[in-house]
Design an enzyme around this catalytic site. Structure first.
Site, PDB file in Angstrom:
ATOM      1  N   GLU A 185       0.923  -1.119  -0.057  1.00  0.00           N
ATOM      2  CA  GLU A 185       0.039   0.081   0.126  1.00  0.00           C
ATOM      3  C   GLU A 185       0.849   1.126  -0.071  1.00  0.00           C
ATOM      4  O   GLU A 185       1.758   1.668   0.975  1.00  0.00           O
ATOM      5  CB  GLU A 185      -0.841   0.086   1.298  1.00  0.00           C
ATOM      6  CG  GLU A 185      -1.819  -1.109   1.067  1.00  0.00           C
ATOM      7  CD  GLU A 185      -2.325  -1.605   2.459  1.00  0.00           C
ATOM      8  OE1 GLU A 185      -2.031  -0.691   3.468  1.00  0.00           O
ATOM      9  OE2 GLU A 185      -2.891  -2.744   2.749  1.00  0.00           O
TER      10      GLU A 185
ATOM     11  N   GLU B 130      -4.104  -6.901   3.014  1.00  0.00           N
ATOM     12  CA  GLU B 130      -2.818  -7.262   3.606  1.00  0.00           C
ATOM     13  C   GLU B 130      -2.609  -8.807   3.416  1.00  0.00           C
ATOM     14  O   GLU B 130      -1.622  -9.191   3.020  1.00  0.00           O
ATOM     15  CB  GLU B 130      -2.688  -7.200   5.077  1.00  0.00           C
ATOM     16  CG  GLU B 130      -2.412  -5.679   5.727  1.00  0.00           C
ATOM     17  CD  GLU B 130      -3.374  -4.733   5.456  1.00  0.00           C
ATOM     18  OE1 GLU B 130      -4.598  -5.318   5.426  1.00  0.00           O
ATOM     19  OE2 GLU B 130      -3.166  -3.628   5.354  1.00  0.00           O
TER      20      GLU B 130
ATOM     21  N   GLN C 164       2.173  -2.145   5.735  1.00  0.00           N
ATOM     22  CA  GLN C 164       2.483  -0.677   5.886  1.00  0.00           C
ATOM     23  C   GLN C 164       2.764  -0.189   7.442  1.00  0.00           C
ATOM     24  O   GLN C 164       3.786   0.470   7.471  1.00  0.00           O
ATOM     25  CB  GLN C 164       1.245   0.106   5.582  1.00  0.00           C
ATOM     26  CG  GLN C 164       1.603   1.633   5.304  1.00  0.00           C
ATOM     27  CD  GLN C 164       0.381   2.383   4.558  1.00  0.00           C
ATOM     28  OE1 GLN C 164      -0.860   2.628   4.843  1.00  0.00           O
ATOM     29  NE2 GLN C 164       0.850   2.653   3.484  1.00  0.00           N
TER      30      GLN C 164
ATOM     31  N   ASP D  80       1.310  -3.081  12.994  1.00  0.00           N
ATOM     32  CA  ASP D  80      -0.258  -3.322  13.541  1.00  0.00           C
ATOM     33  C   ASP D  80      -1.204  -3.872  12.603  1.00  0.00           C
ATOM     34  O   ASP D  80      -2.189  -4.620  13.126  1.00  0.00           O
ATOM     35  CB  ASP D  80      -0.784  -2.176  14.417  1.00  0.00           C
ATOM     36  CG  ASP D  80       0.085  -1.432  15.382  1.00  0.00           C
ATOM     37  OD1 ASP D  80      -0.101  -2.005  16.306  1.00  0.00           O
ATOM     38  OD2 ASP D  80       0.983  -0.652  15.079  1.00  0.00           O
ATOM     39  N   TYR D  81      -0.775  -3.854  11.325  1.00  0.00           N
ATOM     40  CA  TYR D  81      -1.834  -4.457  10.290  1.00  0.00           C
ATOM     41  C   TYR D  81      -1.412  -5.798   9.712  1.00  0.00           C
ATOM     42  O   TYR D  81      -2.111  -6.357   8.905  1.00  0.00           O
ATOM     43  CB  TYR D  81      -1.962  -3.332   9.418  1.00  0.00           C
ATOM     44  CG  TYR D  81      -2.472  -2.027   9.865  1.00  0.00           C
ATOM     45  CD1 TYR D  81      -3.431  -1.924  10.739  1.00  0.00           C
ATOM     46  CD2 TYR D  81      -1.907  -0.930   9.413  1.00  0.00           C
ATOM     47  CE1 TYR D  81      -4.042  -0.582  11.416  1.00  0.00           C
ATOM     48  CE2 TYR D  81      -2.293   0.317  10.124  1.00  0.00           C
ATOM     49  CZ  TYR D  81      -3.159   0.478  11.041  1.00  0.00           C
ATOM     50  OH  TYR D  81      -3.619   1.636  11.551  1.00  0.00           O
TER      51      TYR D  81
ATOM     52  N   PHE E 266      -1.619  -8.303  11.304  1.00  0.00           N
ATOM     53  CA  PHE E 266      -2.546  -9.683  11.918  1.00  0.00           C
ATOM     54  C   PHE E 266      -3.630  -9.607  10.900  1.00  0.00           C
ATOM     55  O   PHE E 266      -4.209 -10.840  11.002  1.00  0.00           O
ATOM     56  CB  PHE E 266      -3.052  -8.847  13.218  1.00  0.00           C
ATOM     57  CG  PHE E 266      -1.963  -8.802  14.144  1.00  0.00           C
ATOM     58  CD1 PHE E 266      -0.888  -9.884  14.476  1.00  0.00           C
ATOM     59  CD2 PHE E 266      -1.570  -7.320  14.424  1.00  0.00           C
ATOM     60  CE1 PHE E 266       0.011  -9.385  15.267  1.00  0.00           C
ATOM     61  CE2 PHE E 266      -0.518  -7.016  15.355  1.00  0.00           C
ATOM     62  CZ  PHE E 266       0.253  -8.239  15.732  1.00  0.00           C
TER      63      PHE E 266
ATOM     64  N   HIS F 137      -0.510   2.608  15.798  1.00  0.00           N
ATOM     65  CA  HIS F 137       0.697   3.019  14.967  1.00  0.00           C
ATOM     66  C   HIS F 137       2.007   2.854  16.061  1.00  0.00           C
ATOM     67  O   HIS F 137       2.789   3.606  15.732  1.00  0.00           O
ATOM     68  CB  HIS F 137       0.627   4.489  14.399  1.00  0.00           C
ATOM     69  CG  HIS F 137      -0.331   4.566  13.467  1.00  0.00           C
ATOM     70  ND1 HIS F 137      -1.657   4.640  13.711  1.00  0.00           N
ATOM     71  CD2 HIS F 137      -0.410   4.434  11.999  1.00  0.00           C
ATOM     72  CE1 HIS F 137      -2.404   4.687  12.528  1.00  0.00           C
ATOM     73  NE2 HIS F 137      -1.504   4.532  11.611  1.00  0.00           N
TER      74      HIS F 137
END
Ligand SMILES: Cc1ncc(C[n+]2csc(CCOP(=O)(O)OP(=O)(O)O)c2C)c(N)n1
Ligand SMILES: [Mg+2]
Length: 803
Positions: A494, A525, A547, A550-551, A553, A592
């Site tokens: 992204e 993702e 990116q 935290d993302y 997952f 973040h």
């Protein structure tokens, strides 16, 4: 373009007849295996069975259109497809059912996976690639429904990349991108998010993917009305259908018992995908499950008589046979002769597989019985030993576990004895255990020279007047060198392409290397990782960007189930050297500032997890990883892109070693181990501690999986006799893992004079407020005080109470 295939339209009637009879033989062979396979489970020879009965016919059609170089990414129903292509024979089918651990006999996983999980071998014994363009390929199945979808996208995208990108090393992987990635999925599994995400992404990317949905209207016991809106997956996907002026999918529907319609549908699909690089969806309807879902239960429990009757009538093999007879292609007698022959073949294959499976076990049993007999002869515990021996003799079909237990228990009865016979038994037991362990535990990581932790370190070199630049510039200029050096490398994610990532670590790279090699993706993702896995399986060197940590997952299931398990579940026969680039640790707010390293290191064994403290170290990790062929996750420090670092002159060359810690400050009073962004705070705290007379040694763990192969932390603890592990994960997270590595694995407990401790973040995610970080994650004062208190306990006079 060389994509023509021989179709049923341009072969003679005799050839056509022969093809049909051949297909009938495979369909019957596969069904016979399914029927006998189920019996093997019910009589206790195998633990579990899940078979391809009721789905034979469409798989024959798919096999016919499948060419060398193509890839399958499917699920447990596809045995007929594998048999049709000569990738699975009945003996191997039974070896898989019994879980034979010899890869030569059970090529699908050497007994690691349940039967019904298929693959082909992409690698030679030394880990190098076979020529994948000269064989039919299947990526290794996983049990998780729809888990095959994300990688399917990447397998298809590889063809697109190979066709459109100049200068690639494609010799073993592609002929002008003509390869199709064929997916299969059950109707119920299309409810999964991974399915929808993949369908959308493949439509956007316009890749040569043919996805077949085997629709038997059930997912175990649950009928279609609970799975799919309107109970019709192709109907609800119809908005994806391409039109004259818009790209999209070609969507085909066909009944699974209709041989000629299936053949045409698959030929048509293959032509569209191969030539035009357009994804095709084939909804294969009216399939059945003659024996129910698996050996775990019978379908009479949840299908009414009407449905069972319908299934009997629509059984694709039955309909195929009727059609053959009606069309005069063969007579009843001819088919009966074929069936008789095949039944015999399968029975023999089953018998041979069982005998082969048992052979080494029985040989070992005989040896062990003899060894115990000998030790028993002179032992005061003769009776107990003979009982163990006789119990083993009575176990007619032992598994390795039975032998291991008997051998280990018998040694307990020989405590204090000191005979040659006992020593022989000990030797045999140790050998047997280590060989057995190897069979079940090898290949979690590479066992070849290119293993990531084997790559030699090369230090960054500097000019006398090396300039200080933002960390992101070092990354950017290093990526520039890497793209130049490795033509098969590509990066995507992204905001990765046009703007060169959210932190400008790829600024200008798309202009320089093009939109294929430096690409933007949708926000998805799981399929970003899937693109990476699939392309890595086909010889490209993808770097998938997530990116923010935290993302990750969203993609965790694919990472843990598919990527991290790949080498292990294939017993070293497939590799996907995917590099995942992300950024994490403290910045601001709940999503973040993640540093969820504990979760990741536990779930991603089989991958490398690297947490560089700055961008030079990070760049060095990319350089190392591209020399190796293993998957890794690199977490750059989110708050480090604008910090100044000295720019090395050997960009693209220096290699941060994997599995090696780095000592950043010598000290004698206590060893502080940390990593990532926290490390900078630890270094500052260490400076302040000097002011009160505490001289801490600071060590950067930097590679969490694997950690400190050379046990340098142990050497430090031997000197300081005190240990504190500091990170910004939850309490008991990565810091607990590091403590376990140091205390238990390295044995540092022997050298400690104070209790070893950890200092971590709070259990909650960090608050966004300006001081949210201060109160959520370890700060300089926390570290200072924690160390000070340890020293206070050691010597209250030298270090009086702080507060
Ligand atoms: C993620 C996940 N959830 C649940 C399961 C258990 N499970 C295995 S097969 C299956 C049903 C799949 O049905 P379908 O996709 O229609 O395939 P079929 O078996 O009917 O061919 C389920 C729920 C699983 N393997 N993976
Ligand atoms: Mg189903």
């Amino acid at each position: 373009m060389d994509v023509s295939s021989k179709t049923s339209n341009d072969i003679s009637f005799e050839d056509f007849k022969e093809q049909i009879i051949n297909d009938y033989e495979i369909a019957f062979l596969s069904r016979t295996c399914s029927l006998l396979g189920r019996k093997e489970v019910l009589t206790g020879k195998a633990k579990f069975g899940i078979f391809g009965d009721g789905k034979e016919l469409p798989q024959l059609a798919m096999a016919r259109s499948f060419k060398n170089g193509d890839f399958r990414s499917g699920y447990y129903r596809d045995q007929t497809f594998m048999m049709a292509l000569g990738l699975l024979n009945p003996k191997e089918f039974f070896h898989a059912l019994y879980a034979t651990t010899d890869i030569e006999k059970e090529p699908m996983s050497a007994g690691r996976q349940m039967g019904g999980h298929f693959l082909t071998h992409s690698l030679n014994a030394d880990g190098s690639w076979k020529d994948l363009t000269k064989q039919k390929n299947s990526s290794a199945d996983i049990s998780c429904t729809a888990g095959q979808m994300p990688r399917l996208l990447g397998l298809a995208q590889a063809s697109k990349v190979y066709r459109n990108q100049k200068g690639l090393d494609s010799a073993k992987f592609s002929v002008n991108g003509n390869e199709i990635a064929w997916g299969t999925i059950g109707n119920a599994s299309t409810s999964e998010g991974m399915f929808f995400e993949t369908i959308n992404a493949a439509g956007v990317l316009q890749v040569p993917m043919v996805i077949s949905i085997w629709d038997d209207e059930y997912g175990i016991s649950v009928p279609a009305k609970f799975h799919t809106t309107k109970e019709d997956i192709s109907e609800i996907l119809s908005g994806f259908q391409r039109s004259d002026n818009e790209t999209g999918y070609e969507i085909l529907k066909v009944n699974g018992w209709d041989y000629t319609a299936l053949m045409h549908a698959y030929e048509n699909a293959a032509d569209i995908a191969r030539q035009e690089h357009v994804p095709v969806l084939i909804h294969v309807k009216e399939l059945t499950q003659p024996q129910g879902h698996s050996t775990s239960g019978s379908h009479e429990r949840y299908k009414d008589n009407e449905r069972l009757e319908w299934e009997r009538d629509h059984d694709c093999n039955k309909r195929f046979k009727e059609w053959i007879l009606e069309s005069g292609i063969a007579t009843t007698e001819e088919l009966a002769t074929i069936e008789k022959r095949i039944k015999r073949t399968v029975r023999e294959a089953k018998k041979e597989a069982w005998e082969e499976y048992l052979k080494t076990l029985l040989t070992n049993k005989t040896v062990l019985v003899n060894l115990i007999e000998k030790v028993a002869a002179t032992s005061p515990n003769k009776n107990f030993l003979n009982k163990l021996k006789n119990d083993l003799i009575a176990t007619e079909e032992p598994v390795r576990k039975d032998l291991a237990i008997t051998a280990r228990k018998s040694l307990r009865y020989l405590l204090g004895e000191n005979t040659q016979e006992k020593q022989d038994l000990i030797n045999w037991t140790s050998n047997f255990l280590s060989e057995a362990q190897e069979k079940y535990s090898s290949h979690l990581y590479s066992e070849n020279d290119s293993k990531a932790s084997n790559i030699t370190a090369i230090l960054p070199a500097y000019k006398d007047d090396s300039e200080l630049v933002d960390g992101r510039v070092i990354l950017r200029d290093n990526f520039d060198k890497l793209f130049e050096k490795y033509p098969n490398t590509l990066i995507f994610g992204e905001d990765t392409g046009a703007i060169g990532d959210v932190n400008q670590g790829l600024e200008g790279m798309q202009e320089k290397y093009g939109k294929i090699r430096v690409a933007d993706t949708g926000i998805r993702e799981t399929t970003i990782i899937g693109q990476g896995i699939g392309m890595a399986l086909r010889g490209l060197r993808p770097i998938a960007e997530i990116q923010y940590l935290d993302y990750i997952f969203y993609a965790l299931a694919t990472l843990t189930d598919d990527l991290a398990s790949l080498l292990y579940r294939t017993a070293g026969k497939q590799k996907a050297p995917l590099i995942i680039r992300t950024r994490g640790h403290r910045l601001e707010g709940i999503w973040h500032s993640g540093s969820e390293m504990g979760g990741l290191i536990h779930l991603l064994r089989g991958m490398y997890i690297l947490a560089p403290r700055n961008m030079t170290q990070a760049a060095g990790f990319y350089n190392t990883l591209l020399k190796s062929d293993e998957p890794a996750l690199v977490i750059e420090s989110l708050n480090g892109y604008r910090l100044k670092e000295k720019k090395p002159k050997n960009l693209g060359e220096f290699c941060t070693p994997i599995g090696k810690v780095e000592k950043l400050k010598e000290g004698k009073d206590i060893t502080l181990v940390s990593y990532g962004s926290t490390l900078r705070i630890v270094e500052k705290a260490a400076k302040e501690l000097i002011e009160v007379g505490i001289d801490a040694e600071v060590i950067d763990a930097q590679t969490l999986l694997p950690f400190d192969i050379e046990m340098e932390v142990l050497e430090s603890v031997k000197k300081t006799n005190r240990l504190l592990v500091i990170d910004e994960d939850v309490p008991g997270g990565c810091s607990a893992y590091l403590l376990n590595e140091i205390i238990e694995k390295q044995g540092a407990f022997k050298y400690l004079d104070s209790a070893p401790q950890t200092l971590s973040a709070k259990a909650h995610r960090p608050a966004y407020g300006s001081d949210g970080d201060y109160f959520s994650k370890p700060n300089r004062e926390d570290i200072f005080e924690k160390v000070y208190n340890i020293m206070h306990e050691v010597s209250p006079n030298d270090y009086p109470k702080l507060r």
